[in-house]
Design an enzyme around this catalytic site. Structure first.
Site, PDB file in Angstrom:
ATOM      1  N   ASP A   1       0.579  -0.837  -0.049  1.00  0.00           N
ATOM      2  CA  ASP A   1      -0.152   0.108  -0.154  1.00  0.00           C
ATOM      3  C   ASP A   1       0.506   1.513  -0.260  1.00  0.00           C
ATOM      4  OD1 ASP A   1      -2.617   1.374   0.391  1.00  0.00           O
ATOM      5  OD2 ASP A   1      -2.233   2.001   2.194  1.00  0.00           O
TER       6      ASP A   1
ATOM      7  N   TYR B   1       2.963   9.994   0.662  1.00  0.00           N
ATOM      8  CA  TYR B   1       4.214   9.229   2.178  1.00  0.00           C
ATOM      9  C   TYR B   1       5.699   9.826   1.415  1.00  0.00           C
ATOM     10  CZ  TYR B   1      -0.172   6.649   2.435  1.00  0.00           C
ATOM     11  OH  TYR B   1      -1.325   6.194   3.195  1.00  0.00           O
TER      12      TYR B   1
ATOM     13  N   LYS C   1      -2.082   5.962  -4.341  1.00  0.00           N
ATOM     14  CA  LYS C   1      -3.257   7.015  -4.202  1.00  0.00           C
ATOM     15  C   LYS C   1      -3.503   8.705  -4.602  1.00  0.00           C
ATOM     16  CE  LYS C   1      -3.664   4.464   0.362  1.00  0.00           C
ATOM     17  NZ  LYS C   1      -2.354   4.924   0.877  1.00  0.00           N
TER      18      LYS C   1
ATOM     19  N   HIS D   1      -7.215   9.450  -2.292  1.00  0.00           N
ATOM     20  CA  HIS D   1      -7.503   9.070  -1.154  1.00  0.00           C
ATOM     21  C   HIS D   1      -8.155  10.111  -0.118  1.00  0.00           C
ATOM     22  CE1 HIS D   1      -3.101   8.937   1.340  1.00  0.00           C
ATOM     23  NE2 HIS D   1      -3.422   9.190   2.693  1.00  0.00           N
TER      24      HIS D   1
HETATM   25  N1  LIG Z   1      -5.805   5.469   3.198  1.00  0.00           N
HETATM   26  C1  LIG Z   1      -5.411   6.715   4.447  1.00  0.00           C
HETATM   27  O1  LIG Z   1      -6.047   7.840   3.892  1.00  0.00           O
HETATM   28  C2  LIG Z   1      -4.352   6.104   5.042  1.00  0.00           C
HETATM   29  C3  LIG Z   1      -3.427   4.912   5.080  1.00  0.00           C
HETATM   30  N2  LIG Z   1      -2.999   4.350   5.402  1.00  0.00           N
HETATM   31  C4  LIG Z   1      -2.578   3.362   5.333  1.00  0.00           C
HETATM   32  O2  LIG Z   1      -2.813   2.145   5.881  1.00  0.00           O
HETATM   33  C5  LIG Z   1      -1.454   1.630   6.283  1.00  0.00           C
HETATM   34  C6  LIG Z   1      -1.325   0.764   8.329  1.00  0.00           C
HETATM   35  O3  LIG Z   1      -1.873   2.389   9.063  1.00  0.00           O
HETATM   36  P1  LIG Z   1      -0.496   2.920   9.723  1.00  0.00           P
HETATM   37  O4  LIG Z   1      -1.144   4.544  10.489  1.00  0.00           O
HETATM   38  O5  LIG Z   1       0.477   3.179   9.461  1.00  0.00           O
HETATM   39  O6  LIG Z   1      -0.427   2.439  11.449  1.00  0.00           O
HETATM   40  P2  LIG Z   1      -0.338   0.694  11.878  1.00  0.00           P
HETATM   41  O7  LIG Z   1      -1.706   0.537  12.683  1.00  0.00           O
HETATM   42  O8  LIG Z   1      -0.269  -0.918  10.903  1.00  0.00           O
HETATM   43  O9  LIG Z   1       0.523   0.562  12.896  1.00  0.00           O
HETATM   44  C7  LIG Z   1       1.868   0.608  12.507  1.00  0.00           C
HETATM   45  C8  LIG Z   1       2.503   0.838  13.881  1.00  0.00           C
HETATM   46  O10 LIG Z   1       2.654  -0.355  14.949  1.00  0.00           O
HETATM   47  C9  LIG Z   1       3.985  -1.165  14.267  1.00  0.00           C
HETATM   48  N3  LIG Z   1       3.527  -1.945  14.792  1.00  0.00           N
HETATM   49  C10 LIG Z   1       4.052  -3.425  13.633  1.00  0.00           C
HETATM   50  N4  LIG Z   1       3.686  -4.677  13.567  1.00  0.00           N
HETATM   51  C11 LIG Z   1       3.483  -4.448  14.758  1.00  0.00           C
HETATM   52  C12 LIG Z   1       3.984  -5.468  16.107  1.00  0.00           C
HETATM   53  N5  LIG Z   1       3.837  -6.854  14.878  1.00  0.00           N
HETATM   54  N6  LIG Z   1       3.855  -5.998  16.942  1.00  0.00           N
HETATM   55  C13 LIG Z   1       4.090  -4.459  17.811  1.00  0.00           C
HETATM   56  N7  LIG Z   1       3.872  -2.635  17.169  1.00  0.00           N
HETATM   57  C14 LIG Z   1       3.868  -3.055  15.930  1.00  0.00           C
HETATM   58  C15 LIG Z   1       5.037  -0.102  13.589  1.00  0.00           C
HETATM   59  O11 LIG Z   1       5.776   0.233  14.186  1.00  0.00           O
HETATM   60  P3  LIG Z   1       7.412  -0.882  13.135  1.00  0.00           P
HETATM   61  O12 LIG Z   1       7.267  -0.092  12.028  1.00  0.00           O
HETATM   62  O13 LIG Z   1       8.934  -0.593  13.887  1.00  0.00           O
HETATM   63  O14 LIG Z   1       7.300  -2.142  13.279  1.00  0.00           O
HETATM   64  C16 LIG Z   1       4.265   1.012  13.458  1.00  0.00           C
HETATM   65  O15 LIG Z   1       4.730   1.819  14.456  1.00  0.00           O
HETATM   66  C17 LIG Z   1      -0.210   2.770   6.242  1.00  0.00           C
HETATM   67  O16 LIG Z   1       1.125   2.328   6.302  1.00  0.00           O
HETATM   68  C18 LIG Z   1      -0.995   3.059   4.958  1.00  0.00           C
HETATM   69  O17 LIG Z   1      -0.481   2.695   4.224  1.00  0.00           O
HETATM   70  C19 LIG Z   1      -2.634   4.798   7.084  1.00  0.00           C
HETATM   71  C20 LIG Z   1      -3.097   5.933   7.419  1.00  0.00           C
HETATM   72  C21 LIG Z   1      -3.841   6.519   6.443  1.00  0.00           C
HETATM   73  C1  LIG Z   2      -1.917   9.035   6.517  1.00  0.00           C
HETATM   74  C2  LIG Z   2      -2.587   8.954   5.294  1.00  0.00           C
HETATM   75  O1  LIG Z   2      -2.467   8.510   3.953  1.00  0.00           O
HETATM   76  C3  LIG Z   2      -3.588  10.375   5.162  1.00  0.00           C
HETATM   77  C4  LIG Z   2      -3.060  11.133   6.503  1.00  0.00           C
HETATM   78  O2  LIG Z   2      -3.406  10.790   4.773  1.00  0.00           O
END
Ligand SMILES: NC(=O)C1=CN([C@@H]2O[C@H](COP(=O)(O)OP(=O)(O)OC[C@H]3O[C@@H](n4cnc5c(N)ncnc54)[C@H](OP(=O)(O)O)[C@@H]3O)[C@@H](O)[C@H]2O)C=CC1
Ligand SMILES: CC(=O)C(C)=O
Length: 318
Positions: free
Chosen positions: A47, A52, A81, A114
């Site tokens: 994704d 980003y 996106k 997005h």
């Molecule tokens: N369409 C939109 O508007 C949005 C889309 N997204 C998408 O969704 C994805 C996921 O959401 P996101 O907000 O990043 O958050 P997540 O809920 O996926 O959480 C990510 C965090 O959790 C940590 N983590 C990952 N795996 C573990 C584990 N097994 N145990 C403990 N900690 C863990 C990561 O740290 P570490 O990397 O150090 O492991 C990071 O700090 C985004 O990266 C993006 O691609 C997100 C927000 C908005």
């Molecule tokens: C993380 C993300 O996709 C946002 C805030 O639009």
């Protein structure tokens, strides 16, 4: 290595791996290795998003793994996106071409709008006035969608979808769309289970992708006192009882519900353990129990866009 990932059939016939790797906040210097590790472990869905700021480095990993013969392009499902500053119809094609160039790809599997709300088209991704307030544009997301449809016909994207759209906005979009969105990517986890939106989308042939499935603990606006989803004692109790991690329970919660899920990690062992969720199930009773944790808790409220007429979380119920 053959991928273990279950695939979800989309309304247009294409298939999307149910588990993908999120890349928001993955620094350019670490995301290439993270995507390579993910592909090695078996992930086939990545994704991405222009905003980003790391598409080029994601693309480097994909290019390398294809060159190594580990995967073929057609094995992968790559999402990106369209950012809020490119909603004006004359900007849409250029934005997609830039994303394809960044990723070094000829086509995307899925391109999402997005957010429904547009920002002023002045070259900045977050165009702000002197007081720091984001400058809005009133481009209608229906007009943006009309500019996306020819790009799908041209083969630059296999599927079109939306992200952060509420039910009213989806209904309105469907009244005008020739090519229907097959996906709505929204925040989804036990504190915001999105059951009504899921049912609404399902009835209209739209699958849900769950973003921030682990509660996004590294979101930039997190405060020390904010609730931490992965520290929830009720989730810990379930995880301990079945001998899994809380993250695995949270990922499996989405899979049981038929949602696509995209946890982000740049850590090799967490990338692997987040993928190690295909040898167990949550019981229907545990899924129901987790459903009761819903408290309309959003980790990504997009407060910068409050006041925009198309802000998805301000006026409509779901
Ligand atoms: N369409 C939109 O508007 C949005 C889309 N997204 C998408 O969704 C994805 C996921 O959401 P996101 O907000 O990043 O958050 P997540 O809920 O996926 O959480 C990510 C965090 O959790 C940590 N983590 C990952 N795996 C573990 C584990 N097994 N145990 C403990 N900690 C863990 C990561 O740290 P570490 O990397 O150090 O492991 C990071 O700090 C985004 O990266 C993006 O691609 C997100 C927000 C908005
Ligand atoms: C993380 C993300 O996709 C946002 C805030 O639009």
């Amino acid at each position: 290595m053959a991928s273990k990932v279950i695939k979800i059939k989309l309304a247009n016939g294409f298939e999307c791996p149910i588990l993908g790797l999120g890349t928001w906040k993955s620094k350019p210097g670490e995301v290439t290795q993270a995507v390579k590790d993910a592909i090695d472990v078996g992930y086939r869905h990545i994704d991405c998003a222009f905003v980003y700021g790391n598409e080029k480095e994601v693309g480097e990993a994909i290019t390398e793994k294809i060159a190594e013969g580990v995967i073929k392009r057609e094995d992968l499902f790559i999402t990106s996106k369209l950012w809020n500053t490119f909603h004006r119809p004359d900007l849409v094609r250029g934005a997609l071409l830039q994303t394809l160039k960044n990723l070094n790809l000829k086509y995307l599997d899925l391109y999402l709008v997005h957010w429904p709300q547009a920002y002023k088209e002045d070259g900045e991704l977050f165009p702000a006035d002197e007081a720091g307030k984001i400058q809005f544009s009133d481009v209608d997301y229906v007009d943006t969608w009309k500019a996306l449809e020819p790009l799908a016909k041209e083969g630059l994207v296999k599927s079109l979808g939306i992200s952060n759209f509420n039910s009213k906005q989806i209904e309105r979009l469907l009244e005008h769309a020739t090519i229907k969105p097959v996906m709505n990517q929204v925040e989804c986890h036990p504190y915001l289970s999105q059951r009504r939106l899921q049912e609404f989308c399902e009835a209209r042939g739209i699958k849900l992708t769950a973003y921030s499935p682990l509660g996004s603990p590294d979101r930039p606006w997190a405060k020390p006192d904010d609730p931490q989803l992965m520290d929830d004692p009720k989730l810990k109790e379930i995880a301990n009882r079945i001998g899994k991690t809380v993250a695995q329970v949270l990922i499996r919660y989405q899979i049981e519900r038929g949602n696509i899920v995209i946890p982000k990690s740049v850590n090799k062992s967490r990338i692997a353990s987040n993928f190690d969720v295909f040898d167990f199930k949550l019981s229907p009773e545990d899924v129901q129990l987790i459903n009761t944790f819903d408290c309309n808790g959003r980790f990504v409220p997009m407060t910068a866009s409050l006041g925009h007429k198309y802000h998805p979380f301000e006026n409509d119920e779901f």
